[in-house]
Design an enzyme around this catalytic site. Structure first.
Site, short mmCIF file in Angstrom:
data_model
loop_
_atom_site.label_atom_id
_atom_site.label_comp_id
_atom_site.label_asym_id
_atom_site.label_seq_id
_atom_site.Cartn_x
_atom_site.Cartn_y
_atom_site.Cartn_z
CG ASP A 104 52.65 -4.86 -12.09
OD1 ASP A 104 52.44 -6.06 -11.77
OD2 ASP A 104 52.53 -3.92 -11.29
CE LYS A 147 49.10 -2.43 -10.97
NZ LYS A 147 49.17 -2.71 -9.50
#
Length: 275
Positions: A134, A8
């Site tokens: 995350d 990401k």
């Protein structure tokens, strides 16, 4: 079961303040990218977890989030199983790209399917939040605004396929250190950490301040990227040490990566990918 575990980038990351539990409240727009690890999970009767990785420098055992994910799944579901996790590692460590978190989420999703528990995304995200801030984002793997310490997710409308160049020097940044030093940090003279705009999307990272103060190569890379005609915006992802550039044209990525290695050394890791 074999799954892709995407990296990401944080298009924006704002820190709203420090919490009583020692974490920080954040607001960040995270988007998955085409760069991905490959995670293979096999289950058998038993209670052991085995871990194998294509890179010998990746820690195994309970130091690895993928292993922790398998153990957490067993605790939460009460299911007894042995898991064999094989990881083809393409996302570098200590990079701010969420590789370890994505691997852990892939293990949770694989076990849910292989064992037929059918927990659903909400339950898997709650389990993932116990592993790291995350990890919940990667359960669905879709663009999201993440709040709290990162575990509160809101789907984001983001359909663009932005061409990216990722650059990472041969060192990582420890995420806890970056957050701990945020409040006392300052911008370096001549290096702007100000918000940039990309088609109405804010591009900014509050953690650039502390990280740039200590790792002086990173602001140099950012300044160099912003001076390139093929670059629209450039910033750090997560707590670093990866810098990302959004390119005007995806075809320019490989040539720019080659020039970056010539400028900063052949030890510079590069990847051309898209959101």
């Amino acid at each position: 079961m074999k799954l892709r575990a995407p990296a990401k980038v944080n298009l924006h990351l704002r820190i709203l303040g420090r919490r009583a539990d020692g974490f920080h409240d954040i607001e960040t727009l995270m988007v998955p990218v085409s760069l991905a690890d490959e995670v293979t999970v096999e289950t058998d009767p038993g209670t052991t977890v085995e871990f194998f990785c294509s890179r010998p420098d990746v820690p195994g055992g309970d130091a690895n989030l993928a292993v922790k994910a398998a153990r957490e799944f067993a605790r939460e579901t009460g299911r007894a199983f042995s898991a064999r996790i094989s990881l083809e590692k393409r996302i570098p460590m200590g990079a701010g790209l969420g590789g370890g978190s994505s691997d852990a989420a892939a293990v949770l999703r694989a076990l849910d399917a292989l064992l037929g528990t059918d927990l659903g995304d909400d339950a898997l995200e709650a389990m993932a939040a116990k592993l790291g801030s995350d990890v919940p984002f990667f359960i669905r793997g879709r663009p999201a605004i993440c709040r709290g310490r990162g575990e509160i997710l809101e789907a984001a409308e983001f359909s663009a396929r932005l061409p990216l160049l990722l650059l990472k020097p041969d060192f990582g940044v420890e995420t806890p250190w970056a957050y701990q030093n945020w409040a006392a940090s300052h911008e370096l003279a001549g290096v702007s950490c100000a918000e940039q705009s990309l088609d109405g999307i804010a591009i900014v990272n509050a953690l650039e301040r502390p990280v740039f103060e200590k790792f002086l190569l990173l602001p140099v890379i950012k300044t160099w990227l912003l001076a390139q005609p093929s670059v629209r915006v450039a910033a750090m992802s997560g707590s670093g040490s990866t810098m990302f550039a959004v390119l005007k044209d995806g075809d320019s990525g490989n040539e720019l990566a080659e020039r970056a290695r010539a400028e900063f050394g052949q030890g510079l890791w590069t990847a051309v990918c898209t959101t």
